[in-house]
Write a protein that holds these residues in place. Structure first.
Motif, PDB file in Angstrom:
ATOM      1  N   MET A  86       0.849  -1.199   0.000  1.00 22.38           N
ATOM      2  CA  MET A  86       0.000   0.000   0.000  1.00 22.38           C
ATOM      3  C   MET A  86       0.884   1.249   0.000  1.00 22.38           C
ATOM      4  O   MET A  86       1.867   1.332   0.730  1.00 22.38           O
ATOM      5  N   THR A 105       1.959   5.259   0.395  1.00 19.59           N
ATOM      6  CA  THR A 105       1.726   6.218   1.474  1.00 19.59           C
ATOM      7  C   THR A 105       0.443   7.001   1.207  1.00 19.59           C
ATOM      8  O   THR A 105      -0.330   7.285   2.108  1.00 19.59           O
ATOM      9  N   LYS A 106       0.231   7.289  -0.077  1.00 15.94           N
ATOM     10  CA  LYS A 106      -0.984   8.012  -0.463  1.00 15.94           C
ATOM     11  C   LYS A 106      -2.235   7.210  -0.077  1.00 15.94           C
ATOM     12  O   LYS A 106      -3.179   7.750   0.519  1.00 15.94           O
ATOM     13  N   GLN A 145      -2.374   4.900   2.195  1.00 19.02           N
ATOM     14  CA  GLN A 145      -2.422   4.885   3.657  1.00 19.02           C
ATOM     15  C   GLN A 145      -3.135   6.131   4.161  1.00 19.02           C
ATOM     16  O   GLN A 145      -3.952   6.084   5.068  1.00 19.02           O
ATOM     17  N   ASN A 187      -6.717   5.960   3.609  1.00 24.09           N
ATOM     18  CA  ASN A 187      -7.243   5.006   4.567  1.00 24.09           C
ATOM     19  C   ASN A 187      -7.467   5.658   5.934  1.00 24.09           C
ATOM     20  O   ASN A 187      -8.546   5.559   6.526  1.00 24.09           O
ATOM     21  N   VAL A 227       6.623   9.812   6.408  1.00 15.77           N
ATOM     22  CA  VAL A 227       5.225   9.415   6.235  1.00 15.77           C
ATOM     23  C   VAL A 227       4.304  10.305   7.071  1.00 15.77           C
ATOM     24  O   VAL A 227       3.287  10.822   6.588  1.00 15.77           O
ATOM     25  N   GLU A 235       4.022  13.648   5.545  1.00 12.06           N
ATOM     26  CA  GLU A 235       3.168  13.690   4.359  1.00 12.06           C
ATOM     27  C   GLU A 235       1.689  13.642   4.752  1.00 12.06           C
ATOM     28  O   GLU A 235       0.853  14.309   4.145  1.00 12.06           O
ATOM     29  N   ARG A 236       1.387  12.853   5.773  1.00 17.47           N
ATOM     30  CA  ARG A 236      -0.006  12.802   6.254  1.00 17.47           C
ATOM     31  C   ARG A 236      -0.386  14.176   6.826  1.00 17.47           C
ATOM     32  O   ARG A 236      -1.430  14.726   6.478  1.00 17.47           O
ATOM     33  N   THR A 255       2.197   1.651  11.295  1.00 19.59           N
ATOM     34  CA  THR A 255       1.038   2.197  10.580  1.00 19.59           C
ATOM     35  C   THR A 255       1.360   2.603   9.143  1.00 19.59           C
ATOM     36  O   THR A 255       0.468   2.995   8.403  1.00 19.59           O
ATOM     37  N   ALA A 256       2.644   2.505   8.767  1.00 19.66           N
ATOM     38  CA  ALA A 256       2.984   2.769   7.370  1.00 19.66           C
ATOM     39  C   ALA A 256       2.787   1.498   6.547  1.00 19.66           C
ATOM     40  O   ALA A 256       2.673   1.541   5.329  1.00 19.66           O
ATOM     41  N   LYS A 257       2.743   0.369   7.233  1.00 26.08           N
ATOM     42  CA  LYS A 257       2.682  -0.923   6.556  1.00 26.08           C
ATOM     43  C   LYS A 257       1.287  -1.547   6.666  1.00 26.08           C
ATOM     44  O   LYS A 257       0.834  -2.214   5.743  1.00 26.08           O
ATOM     45  N   TYR A 258       0.640  -1.357   7.809  1.00 27.86           N
ATOM     46  CA  TYR A 258      -0.658  -1.994   8.042  1.00 27.86           C
ATOM     47  C   TYR A 258      -1.753  -0.945   8.174  1.00 27.86           C
ATOM     48  O   TYR A 258      -1.504   0.162   8.664  1.00 27.86           O
ATOM     49  N   ASN A 259      -2.960  -1.312   7.783  1.00 26.87           N
ATOM     50  CA  ASN A 259      -4.057  -0.350   7.932  1.00 26.87           C
ATOM     51  C   ASN A 259      -4.567  -0.351   9.381  1.00 26.87           C
ATOM     52  O   ASN A 259      -4.260  -1.259  10.157  1.00 26.87           O
ATOM     53  N   PRO A 260      -5.339   0.660   9.731  1.00 30.92           N
ATOM     54  CA  PRO A 260      -5.770   0.790  11.125  1.00 30.92           C
ATOM     55  C   PRO A 260      -6.476  -0.447  11.675  1.00 30.92           C
ATOM     56  O   PRO A 260      -6.231  -0.841  12.822  1.00 30.92           O
TER      57      PRO A 260
END
Lengths: 206, 206
Positions: A1, A3-4, A6, A9, B143, B146-147, B183-188
């Motif tokens: 996935m 970063t965008k 993420q 999400n 990351v 960027e968020r 949290t950069a690899k897995y969704n919440p």
């Protein structure tokens, strides 16, 4: 996935997020959260009544938490002394704490002398309509001084404690508290019954 | 009843008093109380994960309470600014608050950047064995930047915020946190599952 993705999400979750609130917690706990704010002279019976009430509530499967000098003065307010300024800050923090516990759905029992009307009014102001129940634990000074469970009145009379409420500092009797209990006339069990009746009649223990 | 008898009565009640304690409250709530202390950079996902976890715990009939900037900075810590001294006091009060909520039997979700190891060690020191669960919400600075969900990194880069964690103030990565979530690899949802698994495996949700 990416970063965008993420980010999208996370945004989505934030967007659809249903925070669990006070109403839902109260419903799960099957009670109407509130603060029972016990105010009265040292030796009037605040802690005794609050502890006995806590037991009764527990037996009724209600969820309460007791705040008093024991768990506050050594911890959250451990940095505060007894100057006028520190006393005000002490009650301010306790009030904010009560607000958080009510928000969590608990019935809070707060047992502090809290001699000044402005401080109690501040605590009340933080809470919603009907959430602040002032319990005036009423007993004549002479009775409290005879009980003197911690020997504090003796020390105050000997001048070893200063600004002791009832001796050389004012206790401001509440105007129109929700409940007044007379611990010189009724025994603790009777006082607790009186409070439980109030809570039942006003829908706190549904 | 004479004052003497009243005194005896009060003494008796004090003597026979069985205070309701943490163990009993935890049993009634059918859970093992603890603090899940979420630490990580701004934008790492602490609040998102904590809020989602709160919902899941609620669905499981577990009793939790979320502490974060929203309900702390305006209330209990409303008198504090962002000097080094005030930041330490902020975390101290939050730690004491967590201790009280754990004592009341709740599962506390505390979501604060809390960048310094000494502060987190202090929070841990207030709690019993196994009651403090450090959750490192791990995401690379790039990351998080960027968020930038609140636009704070941009402000920090423009010099409008000083001592911003990750930009001109340190974030000290935890040594041996109980849980690390990426949290950069897995969704919440996946992150929350990971925490729930930990809680289940370690007997917190019995």
């Amino acid at each position: 996935m990416s970063t965008k993705q993420q980010q999208d999400n996370l945004d989505n979750v934030v967007w659809h997020q249903h925070k669990i609130g006070k109403q839902q917690r109260a419903k799960a706990k099957q009670q109407k959260p509130c603060v029972l704010w016990f105010t009265g002279l040292s030796g009037s019976g605040k802690s005794t009544i609050a502890n006995l009430l806590e037991q009764k509530l527990f037996e009724l499967s209600k969820q309460s938490y007791l705040l008093d000098g024991d768990n506050i003065r050594h911890g959250l307010c451990g940095d505060l002394g007894f100057s006028d300024r520190d006393r005000v800050e002490n009650i301010r923090r306790i009030s904010e704490l009560c607000k958080l516990f009510v928000d969590s759905g608990e019935i809070v029992l707060a047992a502090f002398i809290s001699p000044f009307r402005t401080d109690r009014a501040f605590a009340r102001s933080l809470l919603g309509d009907g959430e602040f129940v002032e319990v005036f634990v009423d007993a004549p000074l002479a009775v409290c001084e005879e009980r003197d469970p911690k020997g504090l009145y003796k020390k105050a009379r000997r001048g070893e404690i200063h600004k002791f409420t009832g001796i050389d500092s004012d206790y401001q009797v509440p105007y129109g508290p929700e409940i007044t209990i007379d611990t010189a006339k009724y025994n603790p069990q009777e006082c607790v019954e009186q409070i439980l009746n109030y809570l039942t009649e006003n829908g706190f223990l549904k």
